[in-house]
Design a protein around this motif. Sequence first.
Motif, mmCIF file in Angstrom:
data_model
loop_
_atom_site.group_PDB
_atom_site.id
_atom_site.type_symbol
_atom_site.label_atom_id
_atom_site.label_comp_id
_atom_site.label_asym_id
_atom_site.label_seq_id
_atom_site.Cartn_x
_atom_site.Cartn_y
_atom_site.Cartn_z
ATOM 1 N N ALA A 122 34.836 38.980 38.018
ATOM 2 C CA ALA A 122 35.167 39.052 36.201
ATOM 3 C C ALA A 122 34.670 40.140 35.880
ATOM 4 O O ALA A 122 36.015 41.256 35.336
ATOM 5 N N ASN A 123 33.661 40.097 35.438
ATOM 6 C CA ASN A 123 32.637 41.723 35.226
ATOM 7 C C ASN A 123 33.037 42.741 36.301
ATOM 8 O O ASN A 123 33.486 43.769 35.145
ATOM 9 N N ALA A 124 33.443 43.001 37.135
ATOM 10 C CA ALA A 124 33.626 44.267 37.577
ATOM 11 C C ALA A 124 35.156 44.185 37.389
ATOM 12 O O ALA A 124 35.293 45.822 38.130
ATOM 13 N N LEU A 125 36.061 44.020 37.729
ATOM 14 C CA LEU A 125 37.748 43.921 36.742
ATOM 15 C C LEU A 125 37.663 44.336 35.531
ATOM 16 O O LEU A 125 37.887 45.288 35.207
ATOM 17 N N LEU A 126 36.843 43.443 35.041
ATOM 18 C CA LEU A 126 36.403 43.922 33.133
ATOM 19 C C LEU A 126 35.464 45.336 33.064
ATOM 20 O O LEU A 126 36.289 46.612 31.688
ATOM 21 N N ASN A 127 35.313 45.874 33.853
ATOM 22 C CA ASN A 127 34.219 47.280 33.505
ATOM 23 C C ASN A 127 34.649 48.312 34.484
ATOM 24 O O ASN A 127 34.479 49.161 34.269
ATOM 25 N N ALA A 128 36.026 48.369 34.590
ATOM 26 C CA ALA A 128 36.374 49.335 35.686
ATOM 27 C C ALA A 128 36.967 49.738 34.761
ATOM 28 O O ALA A 128 37.410 49.635 33.654
ATOM 29 N N PRO A 129 37.483 50.894 35.307
ATOM 30 C CA PRO A 129 38.607 52.016 34.470
ATOM 31 C C PRO A 129 40.246 50.751 34.361
ATOM 32 O O PRO A 129 40.130 50.238 35.890
ATOM 33 N N ALA A 130 40.835 50.730 33.225
ATOM 34 C CA ALA A 130 41.779 50.333 33.010
ATOM 35 C C ALA A 130 42.867 50.807 33.856
ATOM 36 O O ALA A 130 43.922 51.297 32.554
ATOM 37 N N ASP A 131 43.056 51.582 34.818
ATOM 38 C CA ASP A 131 44.491 52.442 35.723
ATOM 39 C C ASP A 131 45.113 51.930 36.262
ATOM 40 O O ASP A 131 45.950 52.491 37.297
ATOM 41 N N GLY A 132 45.005 50.450 36.156
ATOM 42 C CA GLY A 132 45.972 49.775 37.172
ATOM 43 C C GLY A 132 45.150 50.078 39.049
ATOM 44 O O GLY A 132 45.852 49.330 39.906
ATOM 45 N N HIS A 133 43.779 50.317 39.131
ATOM 46 C CA HIS A 133 43.949 50.731 40.518
ATOM 47 C C HIS A 133 42.559 49.842 40.733
ATOM 48 O O HIS A 133 42.108 49.544 42.019
ATOM 49 N N THR A 134 42.021 49.528 39.971
ATOM 50 C CA THR A 134 40.874 47.267 40.580
ATOM 51 C C THR A 134 41.640 46.342 39.533
ATOM 52 O O THR A 134 42.253 46.491 38.222
ATOM 53 N N LEU A 135 41.870 45.030 40.459
ATOM 54 C CA LEU A 135 42.901 44.480 40.699
ATOM 55 C C LEU A 135 41.113 43.674 40.611
ATOM 56 O O LEU A 135 40.797 43.342 41.872
ATOM 57 N N ILE A 136 41.890 41.952 40.456
ATOM 58 C CA ILE A 136 41.047 41.408 41.061
ATOM 59 C C ILE A 136 42.184 40.184 41.951
ATOM 60 O O ILE A 136 44.006 39.464 41.447
ATOM 61 N N PHE A 137 42.061 39.308 42.465
ATOM 62 C CA PHE A 137 42.619 38.070 43.389
ATOM 63 C C PHE A 137 42.048 37.361 43.543
ATOM 64 O O PHE A 137 41.457 37.399 44.058
ATOM 65 N N THR A 138 42.371 36.030 42.381
ATOM 66 C CA THR A 138 41.824 34.646 42.598
ATOM 67 C C THR A 138 42.887 33.787 42.092
ATOM 68 O O THR A 138 43.781 33.256 42.927
ATOM 69 N N SER A 139 42.014 32.695 42.611
ATOM 70 C CA SER A 139 42.019 30.891 42.303
ATOM 71 C C SER A 139 42.188 30.664 40.637
ATOM 72 O O SER A 139 41.585 31.493 40.215
ATOM 73 N N SER A 140 43.261 29.996 40.747
ATOM 74 C CA SER A 140 43.429 29.283 39.504
ATOM 75 C C SER A 140 41.913 28.630 38.915
ATOM 76 O O SER A 140 41.751 28.090 37.969
ATOM 77 N N SER A 141 41.041 28.324 40.082
ATOM 78 C CA SER A 141 39.671 27.707 39.469
ATOM 79 C C SER A 141 39.403 29.050 38.101
ATOM 80 O O SER A 141 38.823 28.770 37.095
ATOM 81 N N LEU A 142 39.053 30.625 37.948
ATOM 82 C CA LEU A 142 39.013 31.269 37.689
ATOM 83 C C LEU A 142 40.058 31.090 36.183
ATOM 84 O O LEU A 142 39.643 31.870 35.341
ATOM 85 N N SER A 143 40.814 31.815 36.155
ATOM 86 C CA SER A 143 42.138 31.929 35.720
ATOM 87 C C SER A 143 42.587 31.133 34.956
ATOM 88 O O SER A 143 43.249 31.432 33.717
ATOM 89 N N VAL A 144 42.710 29.862 34.823
ATOM 90 C CA VAL A 144 42.654 28.450 34.102
ATOM 91 C C VAL A 144 41.537 27.321 34.113
ATOM 92 O O VAL A 144 41.554 27.594 32.730
ATOM 93 N N LEU A 145 40.448 27.190 35.101
ATOM 94 C CA LEU A 145 40.182 26.197 34.710
ATOM 95 C C LEU A 145 38.349 26.538 34.175
ATOM 96 O O LEU A 145 37.668 25.978 32.655
ATOM 97 N N ASP A 146 37.676 27.818 34.229
ATOM 98 C CA ASP A 146 36.797 28.637 34.072
ATOM 99 C C ASP A 146 36.690 28.470 32.276
ATOM 100 O O ASP A 146 35.428 28.322 31.465
ATOM 101 N N PRO A 147 37.564 28.237 31.435
ATOM 102 C CA PRO A 147 37.434 28.372 29.973
ATOM 103 C C PRO A 147 37.191 27.534 29.647
ATOM 104 O O PRO A 147 36.648 26.687 28.652
#
Length: 367
Positions: A122-147
């Motif tokens: 997650a940090n790798a995504l958020l610290n990369a330039p926000a220009d659409g050239h860095t994406l994350i492919f993940t399961s809902s364990s990260l996008s839903v359950l972590d919080p």
Amino acid sequence: MREGISSQCPKRCFEKPQLNRALHAPTLGRRFAHGGWPGPVPQFHGDTMFKKAITCLAGGALLAAAGAVHAFPDKPITIIVPFSAGSGTDVNARDFAQALAGQVKQPVVVENRLGAEGLIAANALLNAPADGHTLIFTSSSLSVLDPLMKKNLPYDPARDFAPVCGVARIPVVLAVPASSSFKTAGEVVAAAKAQPGKFSFAHSSAALRLSGELFTQTADIKMLSVPYKSTVTALTDLAGGQVDTMHIDMAGGLPFFQSGKIRPLLIAGEQRNKVLPDVPSAAEAGLPDYRLLPWFGVFASAKTPPAVLQQVREAAEQALRKPEITGALERRGLDPFHLCGEALGKYQQDDIALSRQVVNKAGIVPQ
């Protein structure tokens, strides 16, 4: 548009000394700083050079802006995967990367960023330039359950991730050992009602634990939750009869179903699965609220410019609809799931709300 502007901006437009002085940046700066033009206001006659020059500058700015938007992608794209190479998430991410590369005509590289239960990815995504050239492919364990399951999470997926597209829902199967006397989910429910707390359910991830908890809540029964760190270990113990039942995702359980070591009784959700066509859905079995399914999705940084993000979504959706992608997903027992943009964001929020209800009712404390 280029021709129209060029026709209004001949070379001689910028050859008059008087006009060059008028458009000179420091001069304009003093003009606005002191509230008055520094010297006589230049006058132009005949071909209205000043107006044409302003038109030229404005048009050039518009062309530059348009060129910046349409330049995407202008370099290789990186897809971050928070799980190891060869995992179910990784295999599907690499299929998507290949399809996306063919769609955008740029290399697409998959990077496995392991550690800290997804935090490093997650940090790798958020610290990369926000220009659409860095994406994350993940399961809902990260996008839903972590919080919901982790304390002091330094990011909020619903706030910091921009939904690109869903990829696939992951069917969850209620299974028992081949030697079990249970032949239907209804028999499991009846036995658990008769002897509360006697029977167990195994799980090997937060998502599968929540599936098990939702099953017991929906059926109004009490069962013992048995956590495992390894899916293979959990399945081996299930096959050997050390635990009574298990909630397992299709990809993990399929080899054991095919070998006959364990028996599938029920698939969460509203519909049957093509890989196990004889196994009833939860809705058919009278448990329509047992519908919490993990899923794969693609996200960008929420700071990505909207125009770029829209292009990312369009490219991703076109890649995901290619027959080779949908065919591969279905062969693995997954359900293609192509919600994109705001539609995926709403699905994510609804999934978070349902998961929160399950977590609270089960008394699960974030760790």
